[in-house]
Design a protein around this motif. Structure first.
Motif, PDB file in Angstrom:
ATOM      1  N   GLU A  77      74.982  62.456  26.639  1.00 53.00           N
ATOM      2  CA  GLU A  77      75.498  60.957  26.177  1.00 53.00           C
ATOM      3  C   GLU A  77      76.968  60.573  27.225  1.00 53.00           C
ATOM      4  O   GLU A  77      77.035  59.702  27.414  1.00 53.00           O
ATOM      5  CB  GLU A  77      75.242  61.127  24.390  1.00 53.00           C
ATOM      6  N   LEU A  78      77.657  61.956  26.514  1.00 55.09           N
ATOM      7  CA  LEU A  78      79.174  61.632  26.962  1.00 55.09           C
ATOM      8  C   LEU A  78      78.969  61.910  28.756  1.00 55.09           C
ATOM      9  O   LEU A  78      79.455  61.149  29.288  1.00 55.09           O
ATOM     10  CB  LEU A  78      79.686  62.963  26.819  1.00 55.09           C
ATOM     11  N   THR A  79      77.843  62.467  29.748  1.00 53.47           N
ATOM     12  CA  THR A  79      77.779  62.444  30.719  1.00 53.47           C
ATOM     13  C   THR A  79      77.036  60.969  31.317  1.00 53.47           C
ATOM     14  O   THR A  79      77.473  60.265  32.519  1.00 53.47           O
ATOM     15  CB  THR A  79      78.084  63.713  31.154  1.00 53.47           C
ATOM     16  N   LEU A  80      76.073  60.445  30.524  1.00 52.13           N
ATOM     17  CA  LEU A  80      75.125  59.664  30.678  1.00 52.13           C
ATOM     18  C   LEU A  80      76.375  58.399  30.822  1.00 52.13           C
ATOM     19  O   LEU A  80      76.921  57.372  31.926  1.00 52.13           O
ATOM     20  CB  LEU A  80      74.284  58.848  29.789  1.00 52.13           C
ATOM     21  N   CYS A  81      77.781  58.368  29.896  1.00 50.48           N
ATOM     22  CA  CYS A  81      78.674  57.184  30.024  1.00 50.48           C
ATOM     23  C   CYS A  81      79.579  57.316  30.725  1.00 50.48           C
ATOM     24  O   CYS A  81      80.029  56.255  31.381  1.00 50.48           O
ATOM     25  CB  CYS A  81      79.002  57.180  28.240  1.00 50.48           C
ATOM     26  N   TRP A  82      80.077  58.337  30.839  1.00 51.76           N
ATOM     27  CA  TRP A  82      80.844  58.886  32.234  1.00 51.76           C
ATOM     28  C   TRP A  82      80.441  58.463  33.336  1.00 51.76           C
ATOM     29  O   TRP A  82      81.941  57.893  34.569  1.00 51.76           O
ATOM     30  CB  TRP A  82      81.273  60.211  31.713  1.00 51.76           C
ATOM     31  N   SER A  83      79.618  58.821  33.924  1.00 49.40           N
ATOM     32  CA  SER A  83      78.687  58.523  35.425  1.00 49.40           C
ATOM     33  C   SER A  83      78.391  57.208  35.066  1.00 49.40           C
ATOM     34  O   SER A  83      79.178  56.428  36.653  1.00 49.40           O
ATOM     35  CB  SER A  83      77.361  58.807  35.419  1.00 49.40           C
ATOM     36  N   LYS A  84      78.188  56.042  34.345  1.00 51.37           N
ATOM     37  CA  LYS A  84      78.369  54.566  34.397  1.00 51.37           C
ATOM     38  C   LYS A  84      79.515  53.892  34.950  1.00 51.37           C
ATOM     39  O   LYS A  84      79.792  53.075  35.673  1.00 51.37           O
ATOM     40  CB  LYS A  84      77.704  54.173  33.476  1.00 51.37           C
ATOM     41  N   MET A  85      80.532  54.383  34.105  1.00 48.39           N
ATOM     42  CA  MET A  85      81.756  54.192  34.258  1.00 48.39           C
ATOM     43  C   MET A  85      82.476  54.564  35.450  1.00 48.39           C
ATOM     44  O   MET A  85      82.879  53.552  36.017  1.00 48.39           O
ATOM     45  CB  MET A  85      83.026  55.246  33.050  1.00 48.39           C
ATOM     46  N   VAL A  86      82.437  55.743  36.091  1.00 45.81           N
ATOM     47  CA  VAL A  86      82.737  55.984  37.260  1.00 45.81           C
ATOM     48  C   VAL A  86      82.311  55.211  38.561  1.00 45.81           C
ATOM     49  O   VAL A  86      82.482  55.074  40.156  1.00 45.81           O
ATOM     50  CB  VAL A  86      82.244  58.187  37.216  1.00 45.81           C
TER      51      VAL A  86
END
Length: 216
Positions: free
Chosen positions: A85-94
């Motif tokens: 979930e962390l990487t999913l959110c961070w990828s969207k942000m980036v």
């Protein structure tokens, strides 16, 4: 032989091996950047100089000892156990940032929302507790010696982290719903409702998230 190996490791050439493309770690000696292996590593040299100019900070050993167990388990919950979930959110942000949809200030704001300390219901007191230095200190002994308590607390931290990351991502999805979707996916999303049910955690914690287009 051992002394010779240490001498080699601490030599300019030995230190320059850290700059190999397959390793890319900072050497501890400035002279390493005079070696042939440092050619083209101006960026690493710049970072090396930043570390030299950095102001050291003191570590409170006493405070570390009284929070170590709770912090270790909290870290595992919000980073390791919630990694997807962390990487999913961070990828969207980036992706949004590099697409020019959000600014550096906005990406920092989203990151701050992700990093906000988790709030859970403590299994012993039934009180809502935010992860603070005070709470970490109070529960540290139980996190060491009470396996059932530790497991429940860690599970609840994990649930809270997953929900928090997905909520931040959902906020971005609402603002920029079609970023990164191919044409077929875009048509599908516009033509039928999307429904997602996610069940996380244990100890009676169930989280459901749903989203979908509304009928006119």
């Amino acid at each position: 032989l051992a002394e010779g190996f240490v001498d080699f490791v601490l030599s300019p050439y030995g230190q320059s091996l850290w700059l190999d493309d397959t390793i890319l770690r900072l050497p501890i000696m400035r002279e390493a950047f005079d070696e042939p292996g440092a050619i083209g590593m101006e960026g690493m040299y710049s970072v090396f100089n930043q570390t030299i100019r950095s102001t050291p900070y003191a570590i409170n050993v006493t405070q570390s000892l009284v929070t170590d167990a709770s912090f270790t388990n909290y870290f595992e919950s919000v980073l390791t156990d919630s990694h997807s979930e962390l990487t999913l959110c961070w990828s969207k942000m980036v992706d949004l940032y590099y697409a020019g949809n959000i600014t550096k200030t906005e990406i920092d704001a989203y990151a701050a929302l992700m990093a906000d300390p988790m709030i859970i219901t403590d299994p012993k007191t039934s009180l809502a507790e935010k992860y603070t230095l005070d709470y970490a200190t109070r529960i540290n002994t139980d996190m060491i010696y009470d396996a059932s308590y530790r497991s429940t607390v860690q599970s609840r931290w994990t649930v809270a982290a997953k929900v928090q990351y997905l909520n931040v991502k959902n906020d971005m999805d609402i603002l920029f719903p079609l970023l990164g979707l191919d044409t077929e996916t875009t048509i599908l999303m516009e033509s039928i409702p999307a429904f997602l049910a996610l069940f996380f955690g244990t100890s009676g914690f169930v989280v459901m998230a749903s989203s979908g287009s509304k009928f006119d």
